[in-house]
Design a protein around this motif. Structure first.
Motif, short mmCIF file in Angstrom:
data_model
loop_
_atom_site.label_atom_id
_atom_site.label_comp_id
_atom_site.label_asym_id
_atom_site.label_seq_id
_atom_site.Cartn_x
_atom_site.Cartn_y
_atom_site.Cartn_z
N SER A 7 0.84 -1.20 0.00
CA SER A 7 0.00 0.00 0.00
C SER A 7 0.88 1.26 0.00
CB SER A 7 -0.93 0.01 1.21
OG SER A 7 -0.18 0.01 2.40
N ARG A 36 2.23 6.93 3.76
CA ARG A 36 1.68 8.23 4.16
C ARG A 36 2.79 9.00 4.84
NH1 ARG A 36 -4.10 8.31 4.38
NH2 ARG A 36 -4.91 6.24 3.96
N PRO A 80 6.17 17.89 3.24
CA PRO A 80 5.99 16.59 3.88
C PRO A 80 7.30 16.08 4.48
CG PRO A 80 6.10 16.34 1.51
CD PRO A 80 6.14 17.81 1.79
N ARG A 111 6.31 14.51 -5.25
CA ARG A 111 6.17 13.14 -4.76
C ARG A 111 6.26 12.12 -5.88
NH1 ARG A 111 2.88 13.37 0.53
NH2 ARG A 111 2.75 15.61 0.82
N GLY A 154 3.40 8.55 -3.38
CA GLY A 154 3.42 9.58 -2.35
C GLY A 154 4.74 9.79 -1.64
#
Length: 174
Positions: A62, A65, A78, A126, A130
């Motif tokens: 997955s 984050r 980020p 990104r 991400g």
């Protein structure tokens, strides 16, 4: 022109790591958009030549984050993130290649701290899943503007939100 003939490594080599969920998307982004030569790869990781530094994309089930964000002047960036310092010409060529490929920037290429020590160009974007990437220009690709003002600070080329190994003081024993 041979891409490697333009690259000069002036400091230590680092290993940067990004996490991606889709091998085909990662191969397209890092290989075709960023134009990084691919090294050894398996079904769960790909190695890339990032200006003679090793970037590894690990394939996971997955998308990652970000752990959070940090204030970068008036922008929010980020964290964690990884990237590289480039000379000014390479920075602008790279930014134009990203724009032409339709890459969406978290923070558009811009000049930070104009007229101040550590003035530099910076951009944040990104990978397909991400992973946060940051590329900067310091005027001297081998000098990290965050540390080069400190007396006796060693040159540093790669960065990944951690001090360069040469910038860490080893404990002494009596």
């Amino acid at each position: 022109m041979n891409r490697h003939s333009e690259i000069v490594t002036t400091g230590p080599v680092s290993i940067e790591t990004c996490v991606e969920a889709d091998g085909a998307a990662a191969r397209h982004f890092y290989g075709r958009v960023l134009v990084l030569p691919e090294g050894r790869s398996t079904d769960h990781r790909m190695d890339w030549d990032l200006e003679e530094h090793q970037m590894v994309t690990h394939l996971v089930a997955s998308a990652p984050r970000p752990a959070g964000t940090s204030l970068v002047e008036k922008h929010t960036g980020p964290v964690p993130r990884c990237g590289l310092l480039l000379d000014e010409q390479r920075f602008h060529e790279f930014a134009e290649r990203l724009r032409a490929a339709g890459v969406r920037f978290d923070i558009e290429p811009h000049r930070r701290s104009p007229g101040e020590p550590g003035e530099q160009w910076a951009m944040f974007f990104r990978g397909p899943a991400g992973s946060a990437l940051e590329f900067k220009e310091s005027g001297h690709a081998h000098r990290n503007p965050a540390v080069h003002e400190r007396a006796g600070a060693p040159p540093a080329t790669p960065f990944n939100n951690r001090p360069a190994l040469e910038d860490q003081t080893a404990p002494t024993t009596a």
